[in-house]
Write a protein that holds these residues in place. Structure first.
Motif, mmCIF file in Angstrom:
data_model
loop_
_atom_site.group_PDB
_atom_site.id
_atom_site.type_symbol
_atom_site.label_atom_id
_atom_site.label_comp_id
_atom_site.label_asym_id
_atom_site.label_seq_id
_atom_site.Cartn_x
_atom_site.Cartn_y
_atom_site.Cartn_z
ATOM 1 N N MET A 1 0.804 -1.187 0.000
ATOM 2 C CA MET A 1 0.000 0.000 0.000
ATOM 3 C C MET A 1 0.855 1.262 0.000
ATOM 4 S SD MET A 1 -3.200 -1.133 2.477
ATOM 5 C CE MET A 1 -3.525 0.527 2.934
ATOM 6 N N LYS A 2 2.102 1.128 0.375
ATOM 7 C CA LYS A 2 2.966 2.303 0.425
ATOM 8 C C LYS A 2 3.706 2.531 -0.891
ATOM 9 C CE LYS A 2 3.500 2.024 5.354
ATOM 10 N NZ LYS A 2 3.379 3.146 6.177
ATOM 11 N N ASP A 3 3.596 1.600 -1.813
ATOM 12 C CA ASP A 3 4.229 1.746 -3.109
ATOM 13 C C ASP A 3 3.571 2.898 -3.872
ATOM 14 O OD1 ASP A 3 4.515 1.217 -6.092
ATOM 15 O OD2 ASP A 3 5.886 -0.281 -5.258
ATOM 16 N N ASP A 4 4.371 3.686 -4.553
ATOM 17 C CA ASP A 4 3.860 4.846 -5.289
ATOM 18 C C ASP A 4 2.826 4.466 -6.353
ATOM 19 O OD1 ASP A 4 5.445 6.556 -3.841
ATOM 20 O OD2 ASP A 4 7.076 6.546 -5.305
ATOM 21 N N ARG A 5 2.917 3.273 -6.881
ATOM 22 C CA ARG A 5 2.004 2.852 -7.946
ATOM 23 C C ARG A 5 0.858 1.985 -7.432
ATOM 24 N NH1 ARG A 5 5.338 0.676 -12.873
ATOM 25 N NH2 ARG A 5 3.306 -0.248 -13.041
ATOM 26 N N TYR A 6 0.702 1.870 -6.133
ATOM 27 C CA TYR A 6 -0.354 1.035 -5.550
ATOM 28 C C TYR A 6 -1.726 1.398 -6.119
ATOM 29 C CZ TYR A 6 -3.674 -0.886 -2.219
ATOM 30 O OH TYR A 6 -4.736 -1.535 -1.649
ATOM 31 N N CYS A 10 -4.680 -1.295 -7.436
ATOM 32 C CA CYS A 10 -5.517 -1.727 -6.321
ATOM 33 C C CYS A 10 -6.937 -2.073 -6.775
ATOM 34 C CB CYS A 10 -5.583 -0.635 -5.254
ATOM 35 S SG CYS A 10 -6.467 0.848 -5.795
ATOM 36 N N LEU A 11 -7.652 -2.786 -5.930
ATOM 37 C CA LEU A 11 -9.063 -3.062 -6.151
ATOM 38 C C LEU A 11 -9.822 -1.772 -5.911
ATOM 39 C CD1 LEU A 11 -11.395 -5.102 -6.556
ATOM 40 C CD2 LEU A 11 -11.373 -5.422 -4.076
ATOM 41 N N ARG A 12 -10.643 -1.384 -6.867
ATOM 42 C CA ARG A 12 -11.371 -0.122 -6.774
ATOM 43 C C ARG A 12 -12.680 -0.292 -6.021
ATOM 44 N NH1 ARG A 12 -8.494 4.361 -7.617
ATOM 45 N NH2 ARG A 12 -6.852 3.861 -9.053
ATOM 46 N N ASP A 13 -13.054 0.722 -5.273
ATOM 47 C CA ASP A 13 -14.304 0.750 -4.531
ATOM 48 C C ASP A 13 -15.320 1.530 -5.360
ATOM 49 O OD1 ASP A 13 -16.340 0.786 -2.721
ATOM 50 O OD2 ASP A 13 -15.248 1.859 -1.161
ATOM 51 N N TYR A 14 -16.311 0.831 -5.917
ATOM 52 C CA TYR A 14 -17.289 1.459 -6.799
ATOM 53 C C TYR A 14 -18.628 1.722 -6.117
ATOM 54 C CZ TYR A 14 -14.150 0.591 -10.673
ATOM 55 O OH TYR A 14 -13.064 0.591 -11.515
ATOM 56 N N ASP A 15 -18.671 1.666 -4.798
ATOM 57 C CA ASP A 15 -19.928 1.936 -4.092
ATOM 58 C C ASP A 15 -20.409 3.337 -4.413
ATOM 59 O OD1 ASP A 15 -19.895 -0.534 -2.956
ATOM 60 O OD2 ASP A 15 -19.166 0.128 -1.005
ATOM 61 N N ASN A 16 -21.670 3.429 -4.818
ATOM 62 C CA ASN A 16 -22.332 4.713 -5.079
ATOM 63 C C ASN A 16 -21.645 5.566 -6.145
ATOM 64 O OD1 ASN A 16 -24.262 4.148 -3.054
ATOM 65 N ND2 ASN A 16 -22.793 4.815 -1.508
ATOM 66 N N THR A 17 -20.981 4.939 -7.098
ATOM 67 C CA THR A 17 -20.360 5.695 -8.192
ATOM 68 C C THR A 17 -20.652 4.986 -9.514
ATOM 69 O OG1 THR A 17 -18.263 4.488 -8.079
ATOM 70 C CG2 THR A 17 -18.436 6.496 -6.763
ATOM 71 N N THR A 23 -12.717 6.935 -8.482
ATOM 72 C CA THR A 23 -12.909 6.001 -7.372
ATOM 73 C C THR A 23 -11.644 5.942 -6.521
ATOM 74 O OG1 THR A 23 -12.140 4.159 -8.708
ATOM 75 C CG2 THR A 23 -14.509 4.564 -8.679
ATOM 76 N N GLU A 24 -11.798 5.368 -5.358
ATOM 77 C CA GLU A 24 -10.661 5.177 -4.462
ATOM 78 C C GLU A 24 -10.354 3.697 -4.354
ATOM 79 O OE1 GLU A 24 -11.114 7.021 -0.670
ATOM 80 O OE2 GLU A 24 -11.848 8.890 -1.518
ATOM 81 N N CYS A 25 -9.176 3.395 -3.861
ATOM 82 C CA CYS A 25 -8.826 2.004 -3.618
ATOM 83 C C CYS A 25 -9.662 1.473 -2.463
ATOM 84 C CB CYS A 25 -7.344 1.877 -3.249
ATOM 85 S SG CYS A 25 -6.229 2.286 -4.610
ATOM 86 N N ALA A 26 -10.158 0.251 -2.619
ATOM 87 C CA ALA A 26 -10.892 -0.393 -1.533
ATOM 88 C C ALA A 26 -9.897 -0.827 -0.461
ATOM 89 C CB ALA A 26 -11.643 -1.598 -2.070
ATOM 90 N N ARG A 27 -10.351 -0.865 0.758
ATOM 91 C CA ARG A 27 -9.495 -1.357 1.841
ATOM 92 C C ARG A 27 -9.204 -2.829 1.596
ATOM 93 N NH1 ARG A 27 -7.150 2.125 5.265
ATOM 94 N NH2 ARG A 27 -8.428 3.957 5.347
ATOM 95 N N PRO A 28 -7.968 -3.264 1.804
ATOM 96 C CA PRO A 28 -7.666 -4.682 1.632
ATOM 97 C C PRO A 28 -8.403 -5.509 2.686
ATOM 98 C CG PRO A 28 -5.725 -3.467 2.380
ATOM 99 C CD PRO A 28 -6.816 -2.471 2.182
ATOM 100 N N LEU A 29 -8.812 -6.706 2.316
ATOM 101 C CA LEU A 29 -9.479 -7.597 3.244
ATOM 102 C C LEU A 29 -8.437 -8.176 4.188
ATOM 103 C CD1 LEU A 29 -12.078 -8.980 4.085
ATOM 104 C CD2 LEU A 29 -11.577 -10.775 2.426
ATOM 105 N N SER A 30 -8.563 -7.845 5.458
ATOM 106 C CA SER A 30 -7.578 -8.285 6.437
ATOM 107 C C SER A 30 -8.189 -8.288 7.826
ATOM 108 C CB SER A 30 -6.378 -7.328 6.422
ATOM 109 O OG SER A 30 -5.528 -7.588 7.517
ATOM 110 N N ALA A 31 -7.842 -9.277 8.624
ATOM 111 C CA ALA A 31 -8.309 -9.339 10.007
ATOM 112 C C ALA A 31 -7.764 -8.171 10.827
ATOM 113 C CB ALA A 31 -7.902 -10.657 10.639
ATOM 114 N N THR A 32 -6.691 -7.555 10.384
ATOM 115 C CA THR A 32 -6.112 -6.444 11.138
ATOM 116 C C THR A 32 -6.991 -5.196 11.109
ATOM 117 O OG1 THR A 32 -4.798 -5.685 9.256
ATOM 118 C CG2 THR A 32 -3.757 -7.254 10.764
ATOM 119 N N LEU A 33 -7.971 -5.148 10.203
ATOM 120 C CA LEU A 33 -8.875 -4.000 10.160
ATOM 121 C C LEU A 33 -9.630 -3.839 11.475
ATOM 122 C CD1 LEU A 33 -10.355 -4.312 6.569
ATOM 123 C CD2 LEU A 33 -8.436 -2.917 7.326
#
Length: 120
Positions: A1-6, A10-17, A23-33
């Motif tokens: 996620m810190k890579d300049d080209r991430y 990334c997986l795009r979040d298309y909710d309500n668009t 669009t913005e990048c969707a949050r990665p699926l992770s238990a750490t959330l």
């Protein structure tokens, strides 16, 4: 996620668009959330934890809520079968527990920059 080209990959979040909107990048699926929950209600978390340590409430919740064959509380499926032999007050308590758990989980989105924790 810190890579300049991430954001280019990334997986795009298309909710309500629409597909033509930015669009913005969707949050990665992770238990750490869970640890970076946007909101944290320590009182509600303690209340839920206390109820889950009560054997009777935990057993009723498990029977009605999360069991694969009887997902009554979450999806309103197989409720007649699941509720057999369960007193109505226990069903109501299990539904309240389920609602409280869901209200905690809806904030497990990783949007907080700090670890979610009880106040010091």
């Amino acid at each position: 996620m810190k890579d300049d080209r991430y954001k280019d990959f990334c997986l795009r979040d298309y909710d309500n668009t629409s597909v033509y909107e930015q669009t913005e990048c969707a949050r990665p699926l992770s238990a750490t959330l869970i640890f970076f929950a946007e909101k944290w209600d320590p009182t509600l978390v303690k209340k839920v934890t206390d109820r889950l340590t009560e054997t009777r409430q935990a057993a009723t919740y498990k029977k009605l809520g999360r069991a694969v064959r009887t997902p009554c509380l979450e999806f309103k499926i197989n409720c007649a079968i699941a509720r057999q032999g369960v007193p109505e007050e226990d069903v109501k308590a299990a539904q309240e527990l389920s609602d409280d758990i869901n209200s905690i989980m809806k904030w497990w989105n990783g949007k907080n920059k700090e670890l979610a924790a009880d106040p010091k």
